[in-house]
Design a protein around this motif. Structure first.
Motif, PDB file in Angstrom:
ATOM      1  N   LEU A  15       0.855  -1.188   0.000  1.00 38.00           N
ATOM      2  CA  LEU A  15       0.000   0.000   0.000  1.00 38.00           C
ATOM      3  C   LEU A  15       0.893   1.241   0.000  1.00 38.00           C
ATOM      4  O   LEU A  15       2.002   1.234   0.556  1.00 38.00           O
ATOM      5  N   GLU A  16       0.370   2.299  -0.615  1.00 39.44           N
ATOM      6  CA  GLU A  16       1.163   3.534  -0.751  1.00 39.44           C
ATOM      7  C   GLU A  16       0.392   4.725  -0.209  1.00 39.44           C
ATOM      8  O   GLU A  16      -0.845   4.766  -0.238  1.00 39.44           O
ATOM      9  N   TYR A  17       1.195   5.705   0.258  1.00 32.50           N
ATOM     10  CA  TYR A  17       0.649   6.970   0.766  1.00 32.50           C
ATOM     11  C   TYR A  17       1.457   8.110   0.135  1.00 32.50           C
ATOM     12  O   TYR A  17       2.671   8.187   0.338  1.00 32.50           O
ATOM     13  N   SER A  18       0.788   8.944  -0.657  1.00 31.33           N
ATOM     14  CA  SER A  18       1.443  10.062  -1.361  1.00 31.33           C
ATOM     15  C   SER A  18       0.677  11.351  -1.070  1.00 31.33           C
ATOM     16  O   SER A  18      -0.229  11.753  -1.820  1.00 31.33           O
ATOM     17  N   PRO A  19       1.024  12.009   0.034  1.00 35.69           N
ATOM     18  CA  PRO A  19       0.253  13.203   0.424  1.00 35.69           C
ATOM     19  C   PRO A  19       0.577  14.411  -0.455  1.00 35.69           C
ATOM     20  O   PRO A  19       1.699  14.559  -0.949  1.00 35.69           O
ATOM     21  N   THR A  20      -0.398  15.256  -0.616  1.00 39.06           N
ATOM     22  CA  THR A  20      -0.214  16.522  -1.336  1.00 39.06           C
ATOM     23  C   THR A  20      -0.377  17.713  -0.402  1.00 39.06           C
ATOM     24  O   THR A  20      -0.164  18.848  -0.814  1.00 39.06           O
ATOM     25  N   ALA A  21      -0.769  17.462   0.828  1.00 40.68           N
ATOM     26  CA  ALA A  21      -0.919  18.524   1.826  1.00 40.68           C
ATOM     27  C   ALA A  21      -0.421  17.980   3.159  1.00 40.68           C
ATOM     28  O   ALA A  21      -0.391  16.762   3.386  1.00 40.68           O
ATOM     29  N   ASP A  22      -0.040  18.920   4.012  1.00 41.73           N
ATOM     30  CA  ASP A  22       0.522  18.505   5.300  1.00 41.73           C
ATOM     31  C   ASP A  22      -0.557  18.385   6.370  1.00 41.73           C
ATOM     32  O   ASP A  22      -0.405  18.861   7.494  1.00 41.73           O
ATOM     33  N   THR A  23      -1.651  17.716   6.025  1.00 42.64           N
ATOM     34  CA  THR A  23      -2.745  17.490   6.972  1.00 42.64           C
ATOM     35  C   THR A  23      -2.873  15.995   7.236  1.00 42.64           C
ATOM     36  O   THR A  23      -2.405  15.159   6.460  1.00 42.64           O
ATOM     37  N   LEU A  24      -3.547  15.676   8.350  1.00 44.35           N
ATOM     38  CA  LEU A  24      -3.787  14.274   8.687  1.00 44.35           C
ATOM     39  C   LEU A  24      -4.779  13.676   7.681  1.00 44.35           C
ATOM     40  O   LEU A  24      -5.786  14.299   7.331  1.00 44.35           O
ATOM     41  N   SER A  25      -4.471  12.477   7.221  1.00 45.47           N
ATOM     42  CA  SER A  25      -5.360  11.797   6.259  1.00 45.47           C
ATOM     43  C   SER A  25      -5.795  10.456   6.826  1.00 45.47           C
ATOM     44  O   SER A  25      -4.986   9.733   7.445  1.00 45.47           O
ATOM     45  N   GLU A  26      -7.107  10.113   6.601  1.00 44.48           N
ATOM     46  CA  GLU A  26      -7.641   8.803   6.979  1.00 44.48           C
ATOM     47  C   GLU A  26      -8.412   8.214   5.799  1.00 44.48           C
ATOM     48  O   GLU A  26      -9.050   8.942   5.025  1.00 44.48           O
ATOM     49  N   SER A  27      -8.328   6.920   5.692  1.00 40.94           N
ATOM     50  CA  SER A  27      -9.082   6.230   4.643  1.00 40.94           C
ATOM     51  C   SER A  27      -9.448   4.830   5.148  1.00 40.94           C
ATOM     52  O   SER A  27      -8.595   4.128   5.717  1.00 40.94           O
ATOM     53  N   PHE A  28     -10.722   4.469   4.972  1.00 41.69           N
ATOM     54  CA  PHE A  28     -11.201   3.170   5.428  1.00 41.69           C
ATOM     55  C   PHE A  28     -11.210   2.203   4.263  1.00 41.69           C
ATOM     56  O   PHE A  28     -11.750   2.490   3.184  1.00 41.69           O
ATOM     57  N   TRP A  29     -10.608   1.043   4.459  1.00 38.27           N
ATOM     58  CA  TRP A  29     -10.533  -0.013   3.455  1.00 38.27           C
ATOM     59  C   TRP A  29     -11.002  -1.322   4.088  1.00 38.27           C
ATOM     60  O   TRP A  29     -11.055  -1.457   5.325  1.00 38.27           O
ATOM     61  N   SER A  30     -11.264  -2.262   3.209  1.00 41.34           N
ATOM     62  CA  SER A  30     -11.646  -3.601   3.688  1.00 41.34           C
ATOM     63  C   SER A  30     -10.833  -4.662   2.967  1.00 41.34           C
ATOM     64  O   SER A  30     -10.523  -4.520   1.780  1.00 41.34           O
ATOM     65  N   PHE A  31     -10.449  -5.674   3.752  1.00 40.39           N
ATOM     66  CA  PHE A  31      -9.799  -6.864   3.182  1.00 40.39           C
ATOM     67  C   PHE A  31     -10.815  -8.003   3.290  1.00 40.39           C
ATOM     68  O   PHE A  31     -11.280  -8.331   4.410  1.00 40.39           O
ATOM     69  N   SER A  32     -11.146  -8.568   2.171  1.00 43.75           N
ATOM     70  CA  SER A  32     -12.202  -9.605   2.198  1.00 43.75           C
ATOM     71  C   SER A  32     -11.740 -10.879   1.501  1.00 43.75           C
ATOM     72  O   SER A  32     -10.911 -10.841   0.578  1.00 43.75           O
ATOM     73  N   ILE A  33     -12.289 -12.012   2.011  1.00 46.19           N
ATOM     74  CA  ILE A  33     -12.118 -13.318   1.364  1.00 46.19           C
ATOM     75  C   ILE A  33     -13.523 -13.749   0.956  1.00 46.19           C
ATOM     76  O   ILE A  33     -14.305 -14.289   1.797  1.00 46.19           O
ATOM     77  N   PRO A  34     -13.943 -13.456  -0.257  1.00 54.13           N
ATOM     78  CA  PRO A  34     -15.337 -13.697  -0.665  1.00 54.13           C
ATOM     79  C   PRO A  34     -15.790 -15.142  -0.489  1.00 54.13           C
ATOM     80  O   PRO A  34     -16.951 -15.398  -0.095  1.00 54.13           O
ATOM     81  N   SER A  35     -14.918 -16.115  -0.703  1.00 49.50           N
ATOM     82  CA  SER A  35     -15.336 -17.523  -0.640  1.00 49.50           C
ATOM     83  C   SER A  35     -15.673 -17.940   0.782  1.00 49.50           C
ATOM     84  O   SER A  35     -16.426 -18.907   0.990  1.00 49.50           O
ATOM     85  N   GLN A  36     -15.148 -17.206   1.747  1.00 52.19           N
ATOM     86  CA  GLN A  36     -15.397 -17.575   3.145  1.00 52.19           C
ATOM     87  C   GLN A  36     -16.271 -16.545   3.852  1.00 52.19           C
ATOM     88  O   GLN A  36     -16.570 -16.719   5.034  1.00 52.19           O
ATOM     89  N   GLY A  37     -16.653 -15.497   3.119  1.00 48.50           N
ATOM     90  CA  GLY A  37     -17.501 -14.474   3.725  1.00 48.50           C
ATOM     91  C   GLY A  37     -16.800 -13.680   4.814  1.00 48.50           C
ATOM     92  O   GLY A  37     -17.449 -13.200   5.750  1.00 48.50           O
ATOM     93  N   ILE A  38     -15.505 -13.555   4.700  1.00 48.16           N
ATOM     94  CA  ILE A  38     -14.724 -12.840   5.721  1.00 48.16           C
ATOM     95  C   ILE A  38     -14.422 -11.431   5.226  1.00 48.16           C
ATOM     96  O   ILE A  38     -13.956 -11.243   4.102  1.00 48.16           O
ATOM     97  N   VAL A  39     -14.684 -10.448   6.092  1.00 50.16           N
ATOM     98  CA  VAL A  39     -14.378  -9.038   5.799  1.00 50.16           C
ATOM     99  C   VAL A  39     -13.675  -8.447   7.021  1.00 50.16           C
ATOM    100  O   VAL A  39     -14.224  -8.508   8.136  1.00 50.16           O
ATOM    101  N   VAL A  40     -12.475  -7.933   6.789  1.00 50.00           N
ATOM    102  CA  VAL A  40     -11.699  -7.311   7.875  1.00 50.00           C
ATOM    103  C   VAL A  40     -11.578  -5.815   7.585  1.00 50.00           C
ATOM    104  O   VAL A  40     -11.042  -5.427   6.533  1.00 50.00           O
TER     105      VAL A  40
END
Length: 520
Positions: free
Chosen positions: A120-145
């Motif tokens: 994963l990469e982080y390339s900021p364009t401003a000097d502010t705090l950044s947050e982003s919500f993502w999910s890691f999923s295994i569709p065959s097992q119905g798992i979402v982290v």
């Protein structure tokens, strides 16, 4: 009797294991609770949310995080990374909004008992705090982290060794220099560029005005090595009496905000005036351009004439001066160097003292104000002897009877006449003795006037007599008159003597030899 009991257990094995660095962003309460959650509103976060923190040394820098996901099972499965969008946005569909975060391994398959490297990469364009919500999923097992990606921007530790420099007062046309250091305390090199527009030195401005910059900083661009520094030389060249106050910006690559160096200075014009004191009490200002005439006139040899000058400082800063007379042996100046405080003046005397008849024709003397004007004085004058005429320089009384009481001594008269246009004084420096007598006192002769000095000779023994009679002229130098005589006893063979007379004619003191005649 043995007692037996059946034990039944179940082993829970996770479908995946994340090899992540620990983060207390949530557990330690470092996250601002007013920040929105994955749905776009302020809400509690899922307690199973995993946090991945990034730190970027400046902006526009690509920062990469790598970690492994292990499949501890014997079954292979596919995985998917996806940003978590608010429900309203997800319902509309379309691309996700721009984010400084990205995943280079959005999809893949993890074989049983194997692990997969996530990037994963982080390339900021401003000097502010950044947050982003993502999910890691295994569709065959119905798992979402759920994952929370957090980006922090750190200011690179690149700075000046001082916040400001002050040139103080710098004379117009003179360069003032100050060195300032750009220090890099990071382990990475950083390039920099000095923003010339922040101190009126941009190429476009100079081209439009046709002038030269008051301030120059070199080098204007470059690179600061890791854990090192680069010296920048600031040069202030004032062109007028004015102050400068610039906030010079230096832009460091990837640094969110520019460095600012405050530069102050003041230009001043050195003011001076050299005045010649005139005999009538007035003054004559000497020009700092071209030459100025300084005439000492006619000066009697061994005499001296003094001309007074004053060097004034009407400006706002002290200055130094130094005289150069080109090592002329008859010229001198006091003081020959010194300092003139602001608002004051320094008196000086330049003296001409000839030792011989000479001419001082066009000799150049200069008074240099340090970092200022140079005053050039062309000195003229002459040394001369007064035209005091003596009727003789040598006199021989000839043979004379040895003087006895009642006899008339031999005598002669020295005539002194002033043929000059100026009064001339003289004094006979001769003491009366038993043999010689000079009747004279100090005298001042007006032009054209004369004075006679009686001289008597009385030999008292059978020998030859010689004497030197100094005549002091104007109290400066002597003219020597040589006197001589012989004796003749009363019992010796008679001689018919005639008066010793010498016709010397006329001569000037410049003559080196004067003939004398003696009749016997």
């Amino acid at each position: 009797m043995q007692l037996a009991r059946e034990l039944i257990g179940k082993v829970v094995r996770p479908w995946c294991h994340f090899d992540l660095p620990d983060s207390n962003y949530l557990s330690a309460g470092r996250r601002n609770p007013e920040l929105p959650g994955p749905s776009g509103v302020v809400e509690p976060l899922d307690p199973t949310t995993k946090v991945l923190e990034f730190e970027s040394l400046g902006v526009r820098v690509r920062n990469t995080k790598r970690f492994f996901v292990l499949n501890p099972t014997s079954i292979s499965y596919d995985f998917v990374w996806a940003p978590m969008l608010p429900p309203a946005m997800a319902a509309v569909g379309g691309p996700a909004p721009a984010s400084p975060f990205s995943c280079l391994t959005r999809k893949g398959t993890i074989s049983g008992g194997r692990r997969f490297e996530m990037v994963l990469e982080y390339s900021p364009t401003a000097d502010t705090l950044s947050e982003s919500f993502w999910s890691f999923s295994i569709p065959s097992q119905g798992i979402v982290v759920p994952f929370l990606l957090v980006g922090h921007v750190l200011e690179p530790r690149v700075s000046f060794d001082r916040p400001a420099i002050n040139f103080g007062q710098v004379q117009v046309g003179v360069k003032g220099k100050i060195t300032v250091s750009l220090v890099n305390d990071e382990h990475l090199p950083f390039s920099f560029t000095v923003d010339k527009s922040t101190y009126d030195a941009s190429d476009s401005l100079l081209a439009a005005s046709g002038g030269k910059p008051l301030l120059a900083i070199q080098p204007a661009k470059g690179t600061v090595p890791p854990n090192s520094k680069v010296d920048l030389v600031a040069v202030f060249t004032p062109q007028a009496e004015r102050q400068i106050n610039y906030n010079v910006a230096v832009r460091v690559h990837n640094k969110p905000t520019p460095l600012v160096l405050n530069v102050k200075g003041e230009g001043y014009a050195l003011a001076s005036a050299l005045l010649l004191e005139l005999l009538d009490g007035g003054t004559l200002e000497m020009s700092p351009t071209g030459t100025n005439a300084l005439d000492f006139g006619q000066v009697v040899i061994n005499d001296r004439i003094v001309r007074s000058l004053s060097l004034t400082n009407p400006g706002c800063i002290n200055f130094d001066f130094v005289w150069d007379l080109a090592d002329h042996p008859r010229l001198s100046v006091k003081p020959d160097r010194g300092n003139v405080p602001k608002g004051e003046r320094r008196m000086m005397e330049i003296t001409y003292a000839p030792a011989t008849a000479e001419k001082l024709g066009g000799h150049l003397a200069t008074c240099q104000v340090i970092n200022g004007p140079k005053y050039q004085l062309v000195c003229s004058g002459s040394g001369y002897k007064p035209k005091l005429h003596l009727s003789f320089l040598n006199h021989d009384f000839g043979p004379c009877h040895i003087w006895q009481q009642g006899m008339t001594p031999s005598a002669t008269t020295l005539s002194l006449q002033n043929n000059d246009t100026q009064p001339v004084s003289f004094d006979i420096l001769f003491d009366i003795t038993d043999n010689w007598k000079v009747l004279s006192s100090p005298c001042v002769l007006a032009p054209g006037h004369s004075q006679e000095v009686p001289i008597t000779f009385k030999p008292t023994a059978a020998q030859k007599y010689n004497a030197v009679m100094p005549v002091r002229v104007n109290g400066l130098y002597n003219v020597n008159v040589n006197l001589s005589g012989d004796n003749m006893s009363l019992h010796s063979k008679s001689h018919s003597l005639t008066a010793s007379r010498g016709s010397l004619g006329h001569f000037w003191l410049e003559c080196l030899y004067t003939p004398s005649f003696t009749g016997r």
